[in-house]
Motif scaffolding. Structure first.
Motif, PDB file in Angstrom:
ATOM      1  N   ALA A  57      -5.897 -58.810  -5.274  1.00 54.58           N
ATOM      2  CA  ALA A  57      -4.723 -57.969  -5.022  1.00 54.58           C
ATOM      3  C   ALA A  57      -4.556 -57.660  -3.535  1.00 54.58           C
ATOM      4  CB  ALA A  57      -4.836 -56.668  -5.819  1.00 54.58           C
ATOM      5  N   THR A  58      -5.657 -57.417  -2.852  1.00 52.92           N
ATOM      6  CA  THR A  58      -5.601 -57.144  -1.416  1.00 52.92           C
ATOM      7  C   THR A  58      -5.089 -58.348  -0.646  1.00 52.92           C
ATOM      8  OG1 THR A  58      -7.425 -55.571  -1.587  1.00 52.92           O
ATOM      9  CG2 THR A  58      -6.973 -56.474   0.599  1.00 52.92           C
ATOM     10  N   LYS A  59      -5.626 -59.519  -0.958  1.00 47.61           N
ATOM     11  CA  LYS A  59      -5.203 -60.739  -0.263  1.00 47.61           C
ATOM     12  C   LYS A  59      -3.735 -61.062  -0.557  1.00 47.61           C
ATOM     13  CE  LYS A  59      -8.887 -61.695   1.937  1.00 47.61           C
ATOM     14  NZ  LYS A  59      -8.898 -61.556   3.373  1.00 47.61           N
ATOM     15  N   MET A  60      -3.313 -60.876  -1.805  1.00 46.84           N
ATOM     16  CA  MET A  60      -1.913 -61.128  -2.154  1.00 46.84           C
ATOM     17  C   MET A  60      -0.995 -60.155  -1.434  1.00 46.84           C
ATOM     18  SD  MET A  60      -2.083 -62.035  -6.204  1.00 46.84           S
ATOM     19  CE  MET A  60      -0.324 -62.210  -6.340  1.00 46.84           C
ATOM     20  N   SER A  61      -1.402 -58.906  -1.340  1.00 51.93           N
ATOM     21  CA  SER A  61      -0.604 -57.902  -0.655  1.00 51.93           C
ATOM     22  C   SER A  61      -0.448 -58.241   0.824  1.00 51.93           C
ATOM     23  CB  SER A  61      -1.260 -56.530  -0.812  1.00 51.93           C
ATOM     24  OG  SER A  61      -0.532 -55.548  -0.136  1.00 51.93           O
ATOM     25  N   GLU A  62      -1.540 -58.684   1.441  1.00 53.46           N
ATOM     26  CA  GLU A  62      -1.477 -59.080   2.850  1.00 53.46           C
ATOM     27  C   GLU A  62      -0.505 -60.244   3.035  1.00 53.46           C
ATOM     28  OE1 GLU A  62      -5.484 -60.002   3.948  1.00 53.46           O
ATOM     29  OE2 GLU A  62      -6.129 -57.910   3.864  1.00 53.46           O
ATOM     30  N   PHE A  63      -0.579 -61.225   2.142  1.00 52.50           N
ATOM     31  CA  PHE A  63       0.306 -62.394   2.238  1.00 52.50           C
ATOM     32  C   PHE A  63       1.767 -61.996   2.063  1.00 52.50           C
ATOM     33  CE2 PHE A  63       2.733 -65.705   0.069  1.00 52.50           C
ATOM     34  CZ  PHE A  63       2.674 -66.713   1.020  1.00 52.50           C
ATOM     35  N   VAL A  64       2.047 -61.161   1.077  1.00 48.73           N
ATOM     36  CA  VAL A  64       3.422 -60.724   0.809  1.00 48.73           C
ATOM     37  C   VAL A  64       3.962 -59.940   1.995  1.00 48.73           C
ATOM     38  CG1 VAL A  64       4.814 -59.170  -0.625  1.00 48.73           C
ATOM     39  CG2 VAL A  64       3.218 -60.763  -1.702  1.00 48.73           C
ATOM     40  N   ASN A  65       3.150 -59.082   2.578  1.00 50.13           N
ATOM     41  CA  ASN A  65       3.600 -58.310   3.744  1.00 50.13           C
ATOM     42  C   ASN A  65       3.845 -59.178   4.969  1.00 50.13           C
ATOM     43  OD1 ASN A  65       3.576 -55.870   2.356  1.00 50.13           O
ATOM     44  ND2 ASN A  65       1.457 -55.428   2.920  1.00 50.13           N
ATOM     45  N   GLU A  66       2.941 -60.139   5.211  1.00 51.68           N
ATOM     46  CA  GLU A  66       3.109 -61.029   6.370  1.00 51.68           C
ATOM     47  C   GLU A  66       4.316 -61.947   6.214  1.00 51.68           C
ATOM     48  OE1 GLU A  66      -0.539 -63.135   7.012  1.00 51.68           O
ATOM     49  OE2 GLU A  66      -1.658 -61.286   7.397  1.00 51.68           O
ATOM     50  N   ALA A  67       4.550 -62.412   4.997  1.00 53.95           N
ATOM     51  CA  ALA A  67       5.664 -63.337   4.745  1.00 53.95           C
ATOM     52  C   ALA A  67       6.982 -62.586   4.515  1.00 53.95           C
ATOM     53  CB  ALA A  67       5.346 -64.215   3.548  1.00 53.95           C
TER      54      ALA A  67
END
Length: 71
Positions: A57-67
Motif C-alpha cells: 500500500a505504501t509503494k502504491m501510494s507513492e507511485f500514485v502520488n508521483e504519477a
C-alpha cells in the motif's frame, strides 16, 4: 520478507499460513449468547501478511502520488 513475497509472486505458491486467519465469535452487547445473530465474527490475520499489505500500500501510494493519478 522480500524473499517470501517474491517466491509467492513468481511460483504462484499457495502458502496457506500467509493468507489464513483465525476467526472468533464474540457476543454483541445486550444480546443473548445462544442466539447466533447476536454474535459478530472477528478475524485475526497473520502479522506477516499485514506487514506485506502495508508495504504494498505504501509503494502504491507513492507511485500514485508521483504519477499524479489521483486528483
Amino acid at each position: 520478507m522480500l524473499k517470501v513475497i517474491n517466491n509467492e509472486i513468481k511460483v504462484e505458491s499457495k502458502a496457506n499460513w500467509l493468507y489464513e486467519g483465525r476467526t472468533w465469535l464474540f457476543t454483541k452487547k445486550g444480546k443473548e449468547e445462544k442466539n447466533e445473530r447476536g454474535k459478530r465474527p472477528i478475524t485475526c490475520l497473520n502479522t506477516f501478511y499485514k506487514n506485506v499489505l502495508a508495504l504494498v500500500a505504501t509503494k502504491m501510494s507513492e507511485f500514485v502520488n508521483e504519477a499524479k493519478l489521483y486528483p
